[in-house]
Design a protein around this motif. Sequence first.
Motif, short mmCIF file in Angstrom:
data_model
loop_
_atom_site.label_atom_id
_atom_site.label_comp_id
_atom_site.label_asym_id
_atom_site.label_seq_id
_atom_site.Cartn_x
_atom_site.Cartn_y
_atom_site.Cartn_z
N GLU A 84 0.82 -1.22 0.00
CA GLU A 84 0.00 0.00 0.00
C GLU A 84 0.85 1.26 0.00
OE1 GLU A 84 -4.12 -0.37 2.23
OE2 GLU A 84 -2.45 -1.04 3.46
N ALA A 85 1.85 1.30 0.85
CA ALA A 85 2.66 2.51 0.95
C ALA A 85 3.38 2.79 -0.36
CB ALA A 85 3.68 2.37 2.08
N ARG A 86 3.83 1.73 -1.01
CA ARG A 86 4.55 1.90 -2.27
C ARG A 86 3.64 2.51 -3.33
NH1 ARG A 86 5.23 -3.50 -4.84
NH2 ARG A 86 3.20 -2.94 -5.69
N GLU A 87 2.40 2.04 -3.40
CA GLU A 87 1.50 2.48 -4.45
C GLU A 87 0.73 3.75 -4.06
OE1 GLU A 87 1.40 1.33 -7.37
OE2 GLU A 87 2.65 -0.44 -7.08
N LYS A 88 0.69 4.05 -2.75
CA LYS A 88 -0.04 5.22 -2.25
C LYS A 88 -1.48 5.21 -2.72
CE LYS A 88 4.10 8.09 -1.87
NZ LYS A 88 4.78 9.34 -2.26
N ARG A 89 -2.14 4.08 -2.56
CA ARG A 89 -3.53 3.97 -3.00
C ARG A 89 -4.46 4.02 -1.81
NH1 ARG A 89 -3.32 -0.14 -8.10
NH2 ARG A 89 -1.61 0.88 -9.17
N ASP A 90 -5.70 4.40 -2.07
CA ASP A 90 -6.67 4.59 -1.01
C ASP A 90 -7.28 3.24 -0.63
OD1 ASP A 90 -8.64 5.33 0.72
OD2 ASP A 90 -9.81 6.47 -0.73
N PRO A 91 -7.02 2.74 0.59
CA PRO A 91 -7.57 1.43 0.99
C PRO A 91 -9.06 1.48 1.26
CG PRO A 91 -6.43 2.43 2.83
CD PRO A 91 -6.19 3.32 1.65
N ASN A 92 -9.67 2.68 1.28
CA ASN A 92 -11.11 2.79 1.56
C ASN A 92 -11.92 3.06 0.30
OD1 ASN A 92 -10.86 2.47 4.43
ND2 ASN A 92 -9.98 4.52 4.48
N ASN A 93 -11.32 2.89 -0.86
CA ASN A 93 -12.01 3.17 -2.12
C ASN A 93 -12.92 2.00 -2.49
OD1 ASN A 93 -12.74 4.40 -4.51
ND2 ASN A 93 -10.92 3.68 -5.61
N THR A 94 -13.89 1.73 -1.63
CA THR A 94 -14.77 0.57 -1.83
C THR A 94 -16.24 0.95 -1.73
OG1 THR A 94 -14.71 0.01 0.53
CG2 THR A 94 -13.02 -0.97 -0.88
N ILE A 95 -16.56 2.24 -1.76
CA ILE A 95 -17.93 2.68 -1.56
C ILE A 95 -18.77 2.38 -2.81
CG2 ILE A 95 -19.42 4.64 -0.99
CD1 ILE A 95 -17.49 3.81 1.22
N PRO A 96 -19.91 1.67 -2.66
CA PRO A 96 -20.77 1.39 -3.81
C PRO A 96 -21.54 2.62 -4.27
CG PRO A 96 -21.78 0.57 -1.81
CD PRO A 96 -20.42 1.09 -1.41
N TYR A 97 -21.99 2.58 -5.53
CA TYR A 97 -22.77 3.71 -6.03
C TYR A 97 -23.79 3.23 -7.06
CZ TYR A 97 -19.23 3.53 -9.76
OH TYR A 97 -18.38 3.12 -10.76
N LEU A 98 -24.82 4.05 -7.25
CA LEU A 98 -25.93 3.73 -8.14
C LEU A 98 -25.54 3.94 -9.60
CD1 LEU A 98 -29.05 3.16 -8.50
CD2 LEU A 98 -29.35 5.64 -8.37
N VAL A 99 -25.91 2.96 -10.45
CA VAL A 99 -25.74 3.07 -11.90
C VAL A 99 -27.12 2.90 -12.53
CG1 VAL A 99 -24.68 2.12 -13.97
CG2 VAL A 99 -23.40 2.13 -11.81
N VAL A 100 -27.63 3.96 -13.18
CA VAL A 100 -28.97 3.93 -13.76
C VAL A 100 -28.89 3.53 -15.23
CG1 VAL A 100 -31.03 5.29 -14.31
CG2 VAL A 100 -29.81 5.68 -12.16
N ARG A 101 -29.65 2.47 -15.59
CA ARG A 101 -29.74 2.03 -16.97
C ARG A 101 -31.22 1.87 -17.36
NH1 ARG A 101 -25.34 -1.59 -15.25
NH2 ARG A 101 -23.35 -0.62 -15.84
N GLU A 102 -31.50 1.11 -18.40
CA GLU A 102 -32.85 1.09 -18.99
C GLU A 102 -33.88 0.24 -18.29
OE1 GLU A 102 -30.00 0.94 -20.57
OE2 GLU A 102 -30.06 1.89 -22.55
N SER A 103 -33.50 -0.52 -17.25
CA SER A 103 -34.46 -1.45 -16.63
C SER A 103 -35.34 -0.79 -15.58
CB SER A 103 -33.72 -2.63 -15.99
OG SER A 103 -33.02 -2.22 -14.83
N SER A 104 -35.15 0.52 -15.34
CA SER A 104 -35.93 1.19 -14.30
C SER A 104 -36.66 2.39 -14.85
CB SER A 104 -35.01 1.63 -13.15
OG SER A 104 -33.99 2.50 -13.65
N GLY A 105 -37.80 2.67 -14.25
CA GLY A 105 -38.60 3.83 -14.65
C GLY A 105 -39.70 4.06 -13.63
N ALA A 106 -40.54 5.03 -13.90
CA ALA A 106 -41.66 5.33 -13.02
C ALA A 106 -42.67 4.17 -13.04
CB ALA A 106 -42.33 6.62 -13.46
#
Length: 364
Positions: free
Chosen positions: A338-360
């Motif tokens: 981790e220290a070598r790459e300096k990457r964020d170990p908490n970059n695991t938060i999910p998020y919404l992806v909207v596509r064509e299968s949803s609607g009113a």
Amino acid sequence: MTSSKTPSPDADGVEIDAGLEAGLEGGRKRATINDIARLAGVSKKTVSRVINQSPFVRDETRERIEAVIAEWGYAPDPQARGLAFRRSFLIGMIYDNPNPQYVVNMQLGLLDGIRGSGFELVVHPCDRASPTFLQDIRTFVERQKLFGVVLPPSVSEDERVAKLLREIGCEYIRIASVELDKPEHMIVGHDRLGSEAMGAYLVELGHREIGFISGLPSFRSSHERRGGFEDALNKAGLQLKPDYVVQGAYTFESGLACGEQLLAKTPRPTAIFAGNDEMAAGVLQAARRAGLQVPADVTVVGFDDFQIAQAVWPPLTTIHIPTREVGRIAAEKLIGAEAREKRDPNNTIPYLVVRESSGAPPVG
């Protein structure tokens, strides 16, 4: 192939063996570390130092050895290195998961994390219900002399496994939807936040009669995903109706069966939230069999954002879980990169992806 260099001996006085080059060129054997040392005109110890990125090698010597390594396609054997360093250069992935795409994505992430490190990956599928479950894991770890292991769900959620690994002195990283161990042993996926985001989205679209298909009860993610969904409904003054909740198994077949069950209800739910994309794909099939259009007649959404989410029609609105990224972070954390790459170990938060299968919801 003919060697382009004729290096002089190093301080150890090692001479190049011209017959060795001829033997290797003839394809009679693979180059070993001893071969590389003799071809480069250095000692085996010097080659080892270069392989392990030791700073105690002169630049010109390092360049000469690296050129020979590249020319002859030499790669150090992990088991042999393990014996030399009194540790293995192997990490393991131990899993019991019904979703093949999760397993593939996790493996790809682990391979991303160890690339260029000298470590290799070995995998061990298992069955948590087996009476030899723990003994099989012990045998796997000890036989392979593993440096450490990565535990995806649901194996990661089994405290017996973590206890066993501590007892035998094997490093480990657990991947789970909640914190189950000390931070140095954990990558947290935050599944509850993802489901809460999906619930809020469906409510915003106007849905009130929403079906929910849960995963296997032996997976902590099943409870977290349902819990986050219920949190979102409660915030909107709504409740998840027990009649609209069915249990799946994180598989396409279970999604199909559960989808048929929910779509047969009166009144029919205007939206169905499946606990993963495999089950959501099964719901799409159930809707087609029932003569329903998605999303005109019913909205169908999933969780994970695996490849299947964009391979079905209509493409699924879903929650993106960065599984491959999680695997990379877990591998780097395990081997101390981790220290070598300096990457964020908490970059695991999910998020919404909207596509064509949803609607009113449908009118009327």
